[in-house]
Design a protein around this motif. Structure first.
Motif: not given
Length: 359
Positions: A82-88, A100-102, A126-130
């Protein structure tokens, strides 16, 4: 602010299908943008962007198409992570998306005893795609919906801040005296957590749900530019004076940023709690945000309160707002994470709100 709720005009049924439903991404929506009849959406359970098409009456958005990020950019992690996309954000020939960079801390499950709960709460990963900011190339047609592509017919390429081996936003912030320490704290613990994104001109605005610094919310302003050595990468360019990001502090009454949305030279700011709380959820207008030419301390006299959005306890979290097209008074489409039963007309659809923007 009081208890003034934004006026609900109607609801739109968002209809999904396939892996989006199987993964549960349709009930974890975190970002939305609208252009014409096209609705771009993202959730925090996959590394994908979803596209729906609105009907003329704004009653239904369907015809779902999924665009995996791994087919458009070189992700730093596995393609299915997952990239945990939080904004478009939609600007020019691009759709922008940010993770999310979190860091993640494991949750306590309902059946866990004390020992298991303590063990789970000690695990942080930590998941790098975030840790990516993606500029996705949009191919448009005289007929038919736009598509996200690796490279357009005109040669415009999708690209990434945070590509493998490149300097990303978190790398730049590691030595920041205010934000650097929070990069080691999970997002839901008031750690570093991106949740808002907007683009105006050359500037990309990144809103932080956390940390909230002694009551002040943080918006970072960036200048992503093509990497001259690799057209699949972006670098964060300098502002006048050499700084590679600007820091804007907003007095949102102790709330963090949950989304950002451009409206002329203003930014609409969706504000909510920084940690695992359900409310309050408020909307502000940050007047003349796009005219800033330096770091800013944005006090209440620059932030017009527009109203509150309803929220449930543990459900119906307003996570994304987007302006709807049309003439007359402005209207916003609002999407939610963890929708309650009343927002689930079918197992594969959810209801979004259309609210009037009177201010």
């Amino acid at each position: 602010m009081g208890d003034c709720l934004l006026r609900l005009e109607r609801q739109v049924e968002l209809r999904f299908a396939g892996e989006t439903v199987r993964s549960g991404n349709h009930v974890n929506l975190s970002a939305v943008r609208v252009e014409g009849s096209t609705v771009w959406l993202a959730g925090d359970e996959t590394a994908t962007v979803e596209r729906l098409e609105l009907d003329a009456g704004l009653a239904v958005a369907d015809k779902p198409v999924t665009f995996p990020l791994a087919e458009l950019v070189r992700l730093p992690g596995p393609p299915d992570q997952e990239a945990d996309i939080e904004g478009l954000a939609r600007s020019g020939g691009f759709l922008w998306a940010i993770g999310s960079h979190s860091l993640k801390r494991r949750r306590v499950r309902p059946g866990d005893d004390v020992g298991k709960a303590l063990k789970r709460l000690a695990k942080v990963r930590r998941e790098e795609n975030r840790y990516v900011l993606a500029r996705l190339a949009v191919e448009t047609y005289t007929e038919g919906a736009p598509e996200l592509v690796l490279r357009t017919a005109a040669g415009v390429c999708s690209a990434l801040v945070g590509a493998p081996g490149a300097v990303g936003l978190a790398d730049l912030l590691a030595d920041d005296p205010r934000l650097g320490p929070f990069l080691r704290v999970p997002g839901k613990d008031n750690g570093f957590d991106v949740e808002g994104l907007a683009v105006h001109g050359e500037s990309v605005y990144v809103g932080l749900r956390g940390p909230v610094l002694r009551g002040w919310a943080v918006v970072l302003e960036l200048l992503p530019q093509p990497d001259p050595t690799d057209d699949g990468r972006l670098v964060l360019g300098p502002f006048p004076g050499g700084a590679r990001y600007r820091t804007h502090l907003l007095d949102l009454g102790g709330l963090g940023v949950r989304d950002l949305c451009p409206h002329g030279d203003d930014l609409l700011v969706l504000a909510g709690p920084s940690m695992a709380l359900s409310g309050p959820v408020r909307l502000y207008r940050w007047r003349d945000a796009a005219t800033a030419d330096a770091d800013l301390l944005v006090r209440r006299d620059r932030l017009t309160p527009l109203g509150e959005l309803p929220h449930g306890q543990g459900e119906d979290h307003a996570e994304g707002v987007a302006l709807l097209p049309g003439t007359g008074p402005a209207r916003l489409l609002v999407v939610h994470d963890s929708p309650g039963p009343e927002r689930r007309p079918t197992p594969s659809s959810v209801l979004a709100d259309v609210v009037a923007l009177d201010g």
